[in-house]
Write a protein that holds these residues in place. Structure first.
Motif, PDB file in Angstrom:
ATOM      1  N   ILE A  37       0.825  -1.219   0.000  1.00  0.00           N
ATOM      2  CA  ILE A  37       0.000   0.000   0.000  1.00  0.00           C
ATOM      3  C   ILE A  37       0.861   1.272   0.000  1.00  0.00           C
ATOM      4  O   ILE A  37       0.547   2.235  -0.673  1.00  0.00           O
ATOM      5  CB  ILE A  37      -1.010  -0.010   1.187  1.00  0.00           C
ATOM      6  N   ARG A  38       1.962   1.227   0.772  1.00  0.00           N
ATOM      7  CA  ARG A  38       2.901   2.356   0.752  1.00  0.00           C
ATOM      8  C   ARG A  38       4.305   1.800   0.539  1.00  0.00           C
ATOM      9  O   ARG A  38       4.550   0.626   0.781  1.00  0.00           O
ATOM     10  CB  ARG A  38       2.821   3.141   2.073  1.00  0.00           C
ATOM     11  N   ALA A  39       5.230   2.680   0.112  1.00  0.00           N
ATOM     12  CA  ALA A  39       6.580   2.220  -0.221  1.00  0.00           C
ATOM     13  C   ALA A  39       7.237   1.503   0.957  1.00  0.00           C
ATOM     14  O   ALA A  39       7.925   0.495   0.791  1.00  0.00           O
ATOM     15  CB  ALA A  39       7.423   3.415  -0.661  1.00  0.00           C
ATOM     16  N   THR A 150      -6.100   8.181  -7.242  1.00  0.00           N
ATOM     17  CA  THR A 150      -4.906   8.276  -8.095  1.00  0.00           C
ATOM     18  C   THR A 150      -3.599   7.890  -7.394  1.00  0.00           C
ATOM     19  O   THR A 150      -2.600   7.639  -8.047  1.00  0.00           O
ATOM     20  CB  THR A 150      -4.765   9.693  -8.679  1.00  0.00           C
ATOM     21  N   TYR A 151      -3.620   7.851  -6.059  1.00  0.00           N
ATOM     22  CA  TYR A 151      -2.390   7.498  -5.330  1.00  0.00           C
ATOM     23  C   TYR A 151      -2.309   6.007  -5.051  1.00  0.00           C
ATOM     24  O   TYR A 151      -1.312   5.510  -4.542  1.00  0.00           O
ATOM     25  CB  TYR A 151      -2.352   8.241  -3.971  1.00  0.00           C
ATOM     26  N   CYS A 152      -3.377   5.258  -5.340  1.00  0.00           N
ATOM     27  CA  CYS A 152      -3.550   3.941  -4.716  1.00  0.00           C
ATOM     28  C   CYS A 152      -3.238   2.758  -5.638  1.00  0.00           C
ATOM     29  O   CYS A 152      -3.652   2.710  -6.788  1.00  0.00           O
ATOM     30  CB  CYS A 152      -4.962   3.822  -4.190  1.00  0.00           C
ATOM     31  N   VAL A 251     -10.659  10.494   5.084  1.00  0.00           N
ATOM     32  CA  VAL A 251     -10.926  11.736   4.332  1.00  0.00           C
ATOM     33  C   VAL A 251      -9.798  12.026   3.346  1.00  0.00           C
ATOM     34  O   VAL A 251     -10.012  12.630   2.311  1.00  0.00           O
ATOM     35  CB  VAL A 251     -11.183  12.922   5.301  1.00  0.00           C
ATOM     36  N   GLN A 252      -8.591  11.627   3.696  1.00  0.00           N
ATOM     37  CA  GLN A 252      -7.358  11.761   2.880  1.00  0.00           C
ATOM     38  C   GLN A 252      -6.842  13.191   2.771  1.00  0.00           C
ATOM     39  O   GLN A 252      -5.644  13.413   2.846  1.00  0.00           O
ATOM     40  CB  GLN A 252      -7.513  11.157   1.468  1.00  0.00           C
ATOM     41  N   SER A 253      -7.730  14.173   2.587  1.00  0.00           N
ATOM     42  CA  SER A 253      -7.285  15.574   2.522  1.00  0.00           C
ATOM     43  C   SER A 253      -8.462  16.489   2.831  1.00  0.00           C
ATOM     44  O   SER A 253      -9.617  16.105   2.607  1.00  0.00           O
ATOM     45  CB  SER A 253      -6.749  15.896   1.119  1.00  0.00           C
ATOM     46  N   SER A 289      -9.963   8.358  10.995  1.00  0.00           N
ATOM     47  CA  SER A 289      -9.776   8.652   9.570  1.00  0.00           C
ATOM     48  C   SER A 289      -8.347   8.362   9.119  1.00  0.00           C
ATOM     49  O   SER A 289      -7.473   8.085   9.945  1.00  0.00           O
ATOM     50  CB  SER A 289     -10.112  10.132   9.333  1.00  0.00           C
ATOM     51  N   ASP A 290      -8.161   8.399   7.806  1.00  0.00           N
ATOM     52  CA  ASP A 290      -6.828   8.318   7.198  1.00  0.00           C
ATOM     53  C   ASP A 290      -6.562   9.635   6.483  1.00  0.00           C
ATOM     54  O   ASP A 290      -7.474  10.169   5.834  1.00  0.00           O
ATOM     55  CB  ASP A 290      -6.773   7.227   6.118  1.00  0.00           C
ATOM     56  N   ILE A 291      -5.324  10.108   6.577  1.00  0.00           N
ATOM     57  CA  ILE A 291      -4.944  11.327   5.845  1.00  0.00           C
ATOM     58  C   ILE A 291      -3.581  11.100   5.190  1.00  0.00           C
ATOM     59  O   ILE A 291      -2.681  10.500   5.792  1.00  0.00           O
ATOM     60  CB  ILE A 291      -4.910  12.553   6.792  1.00  0.00           C
ATOM     61  N   ILE A 292      -3.457  11.563   3.963  1.00  0.00           N
ATOM     62  CA  ILE A 292      -2.158  11.521   3.276  1.00  0.00           C
ATOM     63  C   ILE A 292      -1.618  12.950   3.220  1.00  0.00           C
ATOM     64  O   ILE A 292      -2.340  13.849   2.786  1.00  0.00           O
ATOM     65  CB  ILE A 292      -2.311  10.987   1.835  1.00  0.00           C
ATOM     66  N   VAL A 293      -0.391  13.146   3.668  1.00  0.00           N
ATOM     67  CA  VAL A 293       0.207  14.482   3.535  1.00  0.00           C
ATOM     68  C   VAL A 293       1.257  14.452   2.427  1.00  0.00           C
ATOM     69  O   VAL A 293       1.884  13.421   2.165  1.00  0.00           O
ATOM     70  CB  VAL A 293       0.859  15.015   4.846  1.00  0.00           C
ATOM     71  N   ALA A 320      -2.077   8.703   9.763  1.00  0.00           N
ATOM     72  CA  ALA A 320      -1.579   9.706   8.814  1.00  0.00           C
ATOM     73  C   ALA A 320      -0.329   9.167   8.139  1.00  0.00           C
ATOM     74  O   ALA A 320       0.504   8.510   8.771  1.00  0.00           O
ATOM     75  CB  ALA A 320      -1.273  11.001   9.548  1.00  0.00           C
ATOM     76  N   PHE A 321      -0.219   9.430   6.839  1.00  0.00           N
ATOM     77  CA  PHE A 321       0.882   8.874   6.053  1.00  0.00           C
ATOM     78  C   PHE A 321       1.489   9.942   5.173  1.00  0.00           C
ATOM     79  O   PHE A 321       0.773  10.819   4.685  1.00  0.00           O
ATOM     80  CB  PHE A 321       0.366   7.743   5.145  1.00  0.00           C
ATOM     81  N   VAL A 322       2.793   9.816   4.910  1.00  0.00           N
ATOM     82  CA  VAL A 322       3.368  10.676   3.875  1.00  0.00           C
ATOM     83  C   VAL A 322       3.111   9.988   2.534  1.00  0.00           C
ATOM     84  O   VAL A 322       3.166   8.756   2.435  1.00  0.00           O
ATOM     85  CB  VAL A 322       4.884  10.927   4.064  1.00  0.00           C
ATOM     86  N   TYR A 323       2.812  10.787   1.548  1.00  0.00           N
ATOM     87  CA  TYR A 323       2.546  10.230   0.223  1.00  0.00           C
ATOM     88  C   TYR A 323       3.779   9.496  -0.300  1.00  0.00           C
ATOM     89  O   TYR A 323       4.903   9.979  -0.149  1.00  0.00           O
ATOM     90  CB  TYR A 323       2.155  11.359  -0.754  1.00  0.00           C
ATOM     91  N   SER A 324       3.572   8.323  -0.888  1.00  0.00           N
ATOM     92  CA  SER A 324       4.672   7.671  -1.614  1.00  0.00           C
ATOM     93  C   SER A 324       4.161   7.197  -2.974  1.00  0.00           C
ATOM     94  O   SER A 324       3.013   6.759  -3.087  1.00  0.00           O
ATOM     95  CB  SER A 324       5.275   6.518  -0.807  1.00  0.00           C
ATOM     96  N   ASP A 325       5.003   7.306  -3.985  1.00  0.00           N
ATOM     97  CA  ASP A 325       4.647   6.827  -5.329  1.00  0.00           C
ATOM     98  C   ASP A 325       4.460   5.325  -5.309  1.00  0.00           C
ATOM     99  O   ASP A 325       5.278   4.598  -4.741  1.00  0.00           O
ATOM    100  CB  ASP A 325       5.818   7.113  -6.300  1.00  0.00           C
ATOM    101  N   ARG A 326       3.380   4.840  -5.922  1.00  0.00           N
ATOM    102  CA  ARG A 326       3.167   3.401  -6.039  1.00  0.00           C
ATOM    103  C   ARG A 326       3.093   3.010  -7.514  1.00  0.00           C
ATOM    104  O   ARG A 326       2.492   3.737  -8.324  1.00  0.00           O
ATOM    105  CB  ARG A 326       1.868   2.964  -5.336  1.00  0.00           C
ATOM    106  N   PRO A 327       3.658   1.851  -7.865  1.00  0.00           N
ATOM    107  CA  PRO A 327       3.673   1.444  -9.273  1.00  0.00           C
ATOM    108  C   PRO A 327       2.262   1.393  -9.861  1.00  0.00           C
ATOM    109  O   PRO A 327       1.332   0.928  -9.190  1.00  0.00           O
ATOM    110  CB  PRO A 327       4.262   0.024  -9.223  1.00  0.00           C
TER     111      PRO A 327
HETATM  112  N1  5AD Z   1       0.971   6.999  -0.175  1.00  0.00           N
HETATM  113  C1  5AD Z   1       0.643   7.260   1.112  1.00  0.00           C
HETATM  114  N2  5AD Z   1      -0.448   6.760   1.712  1.00  0.00           N
HETATM  115  C2  5AD Z   1      -1.240   5.948   0.994  1.00  0.00           C
HETATM  116  N3  5AD Z   1      -2.385   5.305   1.307  1.00  0.00           N
HETATM  117  C3  5AD Z   1      -2.793   4.612   0.222  1.00  0.00           C
HETATM  118  N4  5AD Z   1      -1.939   4.797  -0.797  1.00  0.00           N
HETATM  119  C4  5AD Z   1      -0.969   5.637  -0.349  1.00  0.00           C
HETATM  120  C5  5AD Z   1       0.190   6.207  -0.944  1.00  0.00           C
HETATM  121  N5  5AD Z   1       0.524   5.975  -2.216  1.00  0.00           N
HETATM  122  C6  5AD Z   1      -3.038   5.412   2.609  1.00  0.00           C
HETATM  123  C7  5AD Z   1      -4.454   6.006   2.477  1.00  0.00           C
HETATM  124  C8  5AD Z   1      -5.326   4.809   2.710  1.00  0.00           C
HETATM  125  C9  5AD Z   1      -4.486   3.991   3.670  1.00  0.00           C
HETATM  126  C10 5AD Z   1      -4.869   2.563   3.781  1.00  0.00           C
HETATM  127  O1  5AD Z   1      -3.189   4.116   3.160  1.00  0.00           O
HETATM  128  O2  5AD Z   1      -4.618   6.965   3.505  1.00  0.00           O
HETATM  129  O3  5AD Z   1      -6.589   5.149   3.246  1.00  0.00           O
END
Ligand code: 5AD
Ligand code: SF4
Length: 459
Positions: A37-39, A150-152, A251-253, A289-293, A320-327
């Motif tokens: 799900i994340r890097a 788009t991030y998933c 909510v993500q953002s 909730s989940d949030i991506i920063v 809460a997660f930092v955004y990471s690029d996923r293939p």
């Molecule tokens: N980068 C960071 N966080 C992510 N999530 C999903 N994909 C990414 C990504 N590429 C987080 C979202 C989701 C949770 C399971 O993981 O917040 O709800």
């Protein structure tokens, strides 16, 4: 979902005669069930595979299998990257696992099975789950996802959304209850769209059916997508007494601009509107909730909108997660990537804000009496008394709002109730910590073995 899948894997391997061990070094077969799900999750999987590769040098007979989403994503590349791996099996290959393992055992060949079909039916052969006396467990009701945020990576590694038939779900839960389970968490990437595609029953209808199962005490579910979260589900909290007073609603953002770029299909206003309705209908409901920063292009102003939304909602807890690029996720191509340093900074700022709300929500429960579903022993600590070498046993359970409560058991002078896993005990909340509560069960043992509530304790 991976915990559930690991149970499924274990059950299928048990049918082959394998037994589980907690000691890696003595295992004949190791299955690594991976997440991508994340890097960071993917990195963890590969670093563990590195450790296993070392083990196999010393024990050449060891069979190493890699399953789950990294397996689905990387396929044969894993065999090249880690030559010690014997088997790579994808997210839809669990049912074939016994055959694959047998083949490897007989022929010592290396196998990749990552076929992903459009219409896969989630496995229904579920009668043989090994539960080790768990009070609470997961039940998958659907797999895959059609939402394409788009991030998933999920839609790319778990395939299209497919719901299990309600009759199979009911059968599974009934059999779990017979083996002692009191609480189930219904699992899906987007439970709100359960059954829609197949024309099965709706998710609120499924909840009503599960609610009728005798002996089951609590129902939880995850995850809900805000775009499909409607008043029928809000009402389900009221009409089904076993449905716990907690919702996880990512909510993500908090910024409309970012939500659009994420393809989340709702606005900040719509989300907040649903939260208001939820709070009005279900007083005291816990919301997480989940949030991506640091999503690509997230400005300081966008980030502040997220912070502002948090102040409005006041979540009970937050992932809460930092955004990471996923293939294969479209956001890989998005411009204006945020630096790692800035992402970390934003994450820290956000977590600091959340800490206050988590603490505040926990503190608000101090002095109240909550029904706690007892899960088991949380830890044993030395009593510190040389005349009394027995350790002090702490028990753990959860409130309906999913908050962890620890307390002493009936072997402690401070506890007068009968304490055992699977029981619901009324508990006076005495202290709040950052991530848990401390309480004291307020029931007293009666001479006949029955229980009597100690009403004078109630807040
Ligand atoms: N980068 C960071 N966080 C992510 N999530 C999903 N994909 C990414 C990504 N590429 C987080 C979202 C989701 C949770 C399971 O993981 O917040 O709800
Ligand atoms: Fe990923 Fe979005 Fe599906 Fe959740 S709803 S699994 S975030 S694509």
């Amino acid at each position: 979902m991976n915990v559930y899948d690991s149970e499924q894997i274990a059950a299928r391997l048990a049918a082959l005669g394998y037994q589980q061990t907690g000691i890696l070094e003595i295992a004949d077969l190791v299955i690594v069930n991976t997440c991508t799900i994340r890097a960071k999750a993917e990195q963890k999987a590969f670093s563990f595979l590195g450790r296993l590769a070392g083990l196999k040098m010393k024990k050449p007979g060891l069979i190493i299998g890699v399953g789950g989403c990294v397996a689905q994503q990387e396929g044969a590349k894993i065999l090249r990257r880690v030559p010690q791996v014997d088997l790579v099996f994808g997210t839809q290959a669990i049912d074939r696992l016994p055959l694959l393992i047998q083949k490897i055992g007989e022929k010592r060949c290396r196998i990749v099975d990552v076929a992903l079909t459009e219409k896969s039916s989630p496995s229904n052969a579920l009668t043989d789950r090994r539960l080790d006396g768990s009070v609470s467990t997961f039940v998958t009701i659907m797999r895959g996802c059609d939402n394409f945020c788009t991030y998933c990576v999920v839609p790319h590694v778990r395939g299209r959304e497919t719901s299990r038939h309600p009759d199979r779900i009911m059968e599974e839960i009934r059999s779990l209850v017979l083996s002692g389970v009191k609480e189930v968490t219904l699992l899906g990437q987007n439970v709100n769209s359960y059954g829609k595609k197949e024309g099965l029953c709706s998710f609120p209808e499924l909840l009503a059916r599960v609610n009728s199962i005798e002996g089951l005490l609590r129902i939880r579910f995850t995850t809900s997508h805000p775009k499909d979260f409607g008043s029928d589900l809000i009402n389900a909290f009221k009409t089904n007494e076993k449905v716990c007073n907690h919702i996880h609603l990512p909510v993500q953002s908090g910024s409309d601009r970012i939500l659009k770029r994420m393809n989340r299909k709702y606005t900040r206003e719509l989300y907040l509107d649903k939260i208001t309705k939820l709070k009005d209908t279900c007083p005291g409901i816990a919301i997480t909730s989940d949030i991506i920063v640091g999503f690509p292009g997230e400005t300081e102003a966008d980030f502040n909108e997220t912070m502002d939304l948090m102040k409005t909602v006041q979540f009970d807890g937050l992932f809460a997660f930092v955004y990471s690029d996923r293939p294969n996720a479209p956001a890989v191509q998005f411009k204006n990537k945020i630096s790692e340093e800035e992402k970390r900074k934003r994450l820290q700022t956000l977590l600091k804000l959340q800490e206050n709300f988590t603490r505040m929500k926990n503190q608000a429960l101090v002095g109240s009496v909550q029904p706690i579903l007892i899960e088991g022993i949380s830890k044993k600590q030395s009593s510190g008394n040389f005349n009394c070498p027995d350790p002090i046993v702490q028990w753990t359970g959860r409130t309906s709002t999913n908050k962890i409560v620890n307390f002493y058991g009936n072997d402690h002078p401070q506890c007068s109730a009968d304490i055992f896993p699977g029981k619901t005990v009324r508990t006076h909340i005495e202290k709040a910590y950052a991530h848990s509560l401390w309480g004291k069960p307020v029931e007293v043992k009666s001479a006949t073995g029955g229980l009597k509530g100690e009403e004078s304790y109630a807040a």
